[in-house]
Design a protein around this motif. Structure first.
Motif, PDB file in Angstrom:
ATOM      1  N   HIS A 196       0.825  -1.197   0.000  1.00  0.00           N
ATOM      2  CA  HIS A 196       0.000   0.000   0.000  1.00  0.00           C
ATOM      3  C   HIS A 196       0.867   1.259   0.000  1.00  0.00           C
ATOM      4  N   GLU A 197       0.249   2.396  -0.300  1.00  0.00           N
ATOM      5  CA  GLU A 197       0.979   3.656  -0.357  1.00  0.00           C
ATOM      6  C   GLU A 197       1.572   3.977   1.017  1.00  0.00           C
ATOM      7  N   ASP A 250      -7.219  14.555  10.126  1.00  0.00           N
ATOM      8  CA  ASP A 250      -7.557  14.957  11.489  1.00  0.00           C
ATOM      9  C   ASP A 250      -8.975  14.546  11.876  1.00  0.00           C
ATOM     10  N   LEU A 251      -9.795  14.213  10.875  1.00  0.00           N
ATOM     11  CA  LEU A 251     -11.165  13.781  11.161  1.00  0.00           C
ATOM     12  C   LEU A 251     -11.286  12.264  11.278  1.00  0.00           C
ATOM     13  N   LEU A 252     -10.252  11.548  10.868  1.00  0.00           N
ATOM     14  CA  LEU A 252     -10.332  10.106  10.744  1.00  0.00           C
ATOM     15  C   LEU A 252      -9.603   9.407  11.876  1.00  0.00           C
ATOM     16  N   ASP A 253     -10.184   8.300  12.329  1.00  0.00           N
ATOM     17  CA  ASP A 253      -9.501   7.459  13.310  1.00  0.00           C
ATOM     18  C   ASP A 253      -8.430   6.616  12.630  1.00  0.00           C
ATOM     19  N   HIS A 254      -8.711   6.228  11.393  1.00  0.00           N
ATOM     20  CA  HIS A 254      -7.766   5.395  10.652  1.00  0.00           C
ATOM     21  C   HIS A 254      -8.110   5.474   9.182  1.00  0.00           C
ATOM     22  N   PHE A 255      -7.103   5.386   8.318  1.00  0.00           N
ATOM     23  CA  PHE A 255      -7.351   5.304   6.884  1.00  0.00           C
ATOM     24  C   PHE A 255      -6.124   4.727   6.197  1.00  0.00           C
ATOM     25  N   GLY A 256      -6.335   4.229   4.973  1.00  0.00           N
ATOM     26  CA  GLY A 256      -5.230   3.700   4.183  1.00  0.00           C
ATOM     27  C   GLY A 256      -5.760   3.295   2.813  1.00  0.00           C
ATOM     28  N   GLY A 257      -4.842   3.072   1.877  1.00  0.00           N
ATOM     29  CA  GLY A 257      -5.292   2.616   0.569  1.00  0.00           C
ATOM     30  C   GLY A 257      -4.454   3.102  -0.579  1.00  0.00           C
TER      31      GLY A 257
END
Length: 801
Positions: free
Chosen positions: A170-171, A410-417
């Protein structure tokens, strides 16, 4: 006219290079051209692409971090350390985990594996899980298809004495985890020649680094499964790995692979990338979406066919349940979007969320909404008790959704992709702000052209190029997938010879197309509704994939249509309908639901004072009436308001009384795309014929004999109709010609010969010329075949313009 769904963009092709390559490789010009359009215009590149094998793979030790990972794993095996394989719940993660299990078995390691629950835990490493395995004495963690963003989790592992080897694709984020080592070809400092490996591809390279030439070739099956399922480019190293894996699947070393192929409809023969993408991958993914991905791992690690078949059936049932769930969620999402569109318009980035929506299938729902609306789409499931939102994003070319999420980090608890797909989680209270921020980010990046889907075509050719031999050679380009799609051929100006719907509810379309004496069958899946928009012998442009239809020992070319268009005006024949009003309503309702009709309005054309004004409800329809002087003029306020150029569909309910009405209408409606003929045929007593000098001389001689002293006009008309076989209307129009020329005098219901007529040619009479033109119009519109009418109409339109 029929509008294409996509904007077609053709790849450039150097014909000289293609010709040279065809000669050098002894291949068809079609195949050579396709190689050139894909960037392989040199002999060495083309040969490598066509004939590459596993021997052409890159040294796995070129991957940054691999030289550190290999001795650490060997040390753990030798010392009997407990090794944890930490995977992901999608098909790539399952394939990666399975491959790593087989590697650990081969090494004789002490190991276990863990895949988080998709809906209960979500993507990535979780500290409570690491705590659990630390207490059980695990000292080495090898991640597969995950971990590159796990900064806090890796920090925790280090703090308790656990080493973490991250293998991922992933990135990479700006801040990387401080793991024992990181293996990811996308790391900015990694010089590995191929950046497109899937998570399972990286795991496979780790296996190669540890086993060298002893790496089982059968493991390419697992690598192929994950690579295809994760939509990785089927070029470079992926191409040779997937090619090997697909060949191996036909006689698989894995009982689970064979069992799963069986449930997806395969029985024997070649396994293709399509078989994997639409047969295996959805069933593997259904495990993680609807239950737990462990069942898919159990399938691919099963050692007996009996066990594998039981699990394969389970996954098949889960996949059917997943399909029904997705359909329900799509309908709920569409209701949200339709309400939003009515209230404030559709946003550039779609964000929809639903309480209780299964987070395991939100990615599929996002894909379906993107296909419908063609704009970046995020679908989230809201936990009814905690308010946590877990979602998936799908994006369009030109909009990096991972970058967009980074801007909202800053709004997200977690992200990826990736740039085209991603996952995230956040609290319900931040959902509205999340949508606003995403659209603010998109405002400066998305332009109107981004919202028009583009279909890349590889090559323009004619029907004569689509031969069995050429299609067989095209298979040398396989396996097909991302970055190496099945060749899309652009064929223009094909004659539609046959058209019919097929399949359940007429969902699909089957055509027979011809060009310069050659015919071919074509199938358009999911396009059955277009049958009503295609007229007999229409000239069709298509983008299609070429294949071979084998039936009862017969093999012939077949085209699989991806998109189609008709660029000329089409005429639809509903002449003589018993209830034109009902038919008008039905046709307008159907056309309004078909995007292929394009924008614009429909209109109706009538004669002034027509009975249809009383019998039909035309308040919501622009109505035009024939006018001898201007062609047509507005027949109601709506027509006056929208004007000529708004009409793309015209319903002809009546024929005009004069030729100027029709010719003026043709020149007036410049934007017409389709004409529906709904008029009733003329009664026999109203039929007119193309006039000729001989006929008119005969009629005049008959009048001359009997009307010297004058005859009652009614009696003369009846007598002439009997003697000539003409209709009453034709006789009346002939009398009008003679009157204009001064040959007869009509007054007070009487007709008599002019005592001293001047000599004038029939052709000097405007009524004679009008009669000829009107006869041609009525003859064509009443008795012509649709192809003849269409050609005649196009000729007149071109003449008018």
């Amino acid at each position: 006219m029929l509008h294409a769904k996509y904007r077609w963009s053709q790849l450039p092709c150097d014909e000289a290079s293609a010709s040279r390559l065809a000669s050098q490789l002894n291949i068809s010009p079609l195949l050579a051209s396709l190689l050139v359009t894909r960037g392989m215009d040199r002999l060495e590149e083309a040969e490598q692409f066509l004939k590459g094998s596993l021997a052409d793979q890159h040294d796995p030790l070129l991957l940054s971090g691999m030289k550190e990972a290999v001795p650490r794993i060997r040390q753990a095996v030798e010392n009997g350390e407990r090794i944890l394989i930490y995977g992901d719940y999608d098909a790539d993660g399952v394939s990666s985990t399975t491959l790593m299990i087989h590697l650990m078995r081969r090494l004789g390691a002490t190991y276990d594996y863990y895949i988080p629950h998709r809906t209960k835990e979500g993507y990535g490493l979780h500290i409570p899980v690491l705590e659990h395995f630390h207490k059980k004495g695990f000292t080495l963690i090898v991640t597969v298809d995950t971990g590159i963003s796990a900064v806090d989790q890796v920090a925790y592992a280090r703090s308790v004495g656990m080493d973490v080897i991250v293998t991922d694709h992933h990135e990479p984020p700006a801040i990387l985890p401080e793991a024992y080592t990181l293996i990811n070809p996308k790391l900015p400092y990694c010089s590995y020649p191929f950046k497109g490996l899937a998570g399972v591809g990286v795991a496979y390279k780790l296996a190669q680094a540890l086993l060298g030439e002893d790496t089982p070739e059968a493991w390419t099956e697992l690598a192929a499964l994950g690579t295809i399922a994760d939509l990785m480019p089927l070029t470079g190293e992926n191409r040779v790995i997937v090619k090997s894996g697909l060949a191996s699947m036909a006689h698989s070393a894995f009982p689970g692979m064979t069992a799963l192929l069986g449930t997806s409809g395969w029985s024997s023969g070649e396994v293709t990338s399509t078989s994997v993408a639409f047969g295996l991958a959805p069933r593997i993914n259904a495990s993680g979406r609807m239950s737990h991905a462990n069942r898919a791992v159990a399938l691919l690690t099963a050692e007996s066919m009996e066990e594998a078949e039981v699990i394969a059936e389970e996954l098949d049932v889960l996949n059917k349940e997943r399909q029904m769930l997705v359909e329900d969620m799509v309908q709920e999402a569409l209701q949200q979007l339709e309400s939003q569109e009515e209230a404030e318009g559709l946003p550039d980035v779609i964000v929809v969320a639903g309480e209780g929506w299964n987070a395991g299938v939100v990615g599929i729902v996002a894909s379906k909404l993107l296909e419908r609306y063609y704009r970046p789409t995020i679908v989230l499931g809201i936990h009814p008790e905690t308010g946590e939102c877990k979602g998936s994003a799908r994006s369009i070319p030109g909009f990096d959704i991972y970058e967009a999420l980074t801007d909202c980090a800053d709004l997200l608890d977690h992200f990826g992709g990736h740039p085209s797909a991603a996952g995230m989680s956040l609290g319900r209270e931040r959902l509205e702000e999340f949508g606003r921020r995403l659209n603010a980010f998109a405002a400066g990046r998305l332009q109107p052209e981004h919202f028009v889907p583009v279909l890349q075509t590889d090559l323009a050719c004619s029907l004569k190029d689509v031969t069995l031999q050429a299609i067989e050679q095209l298979q040398h380009l396989a396996p097909f997938g991302m970055a190496n799609t099945c060749p899309r051929l652009l064929l223009r100006d094909l004659k539609l010879l046959e058209c019919k719907q097929m399949g359940k509810d007429g969902k699909h379309l089957k055509l027979v197309l011809g060009q310069n004496g050659k015919t071919v069958e074509a199938v358009a899946f999911g396009k059955g509704e277009l049958a009503s928009l295609l007229t007999e012998e229409a000239r069709v442009d298509i983008v299609a994939e070429a294949g071979i239809n084998e039936w009862n020992g017969s093999r012939k070319p077949q085209l699989m249509i991806q998109d189609l268009a008709v660029s000329h005006l089409q005429v639809f024949d509903y002449r003589g309908s018993r209830n034109p009003g009902l038919l008008l309503d039905e046709l307008r309702g159907k056309l309004g639901k078909l995007p292929a009709c394009g924008s614009g309005t429909s209109a109706v054309v009538l004669n002034d004072g027509s009975a249809f004004f009383q019998t039909l409800d035309l308040k919501e329809t622009p109505v035009w009436v024939y006018d001898k002087n201007v062609g047509v003029r507005p027949g109601n306020d709506l027509a006056q308001a929208v004007g000529f150029n708004a009409a793309v569909t015209l319903f002809v309910l009546e024929l005009p009384e004069s030729p100027m009405g029709w010719t003026g209408m043709v020149s007036g409606f410049t934007a017409l795309e389709r004409i529906y003929l709904l008029h009733s045929p003329r009664a026999p007593q109203e039929r007119i014929e193309p006039p000729s000098r001989d006929h008119f001389k005969l009629v005049y001689s008959l009048i001359h004999r009997g009307a010297g002293q004058g005859l009652r006009e009614e009696e003369l008309i009846a007598a002439l109709a009997t003697r000539t076989g003409w209709s009453r209307r034709m006789v009346e129009m002939a009398l009008g010609v003679f009157e204009e020329l001064g040959f007869i005098i009509r007054a007070a219901g009487m007709v008599r010969i002019h005592p001293s007529p001047s000599k004038q040619a029939l052709e000097t009479s405007s009524r004679y010329r009008e009669l000829g033109l009107l006869a041609e119009i009525e003859q064509m519109l009443q008795y012509g075949r649709v192809p003849e009418i269409t050609e005649w109409m196009l000729t007149h339109i071109q003449g008018a313009s």
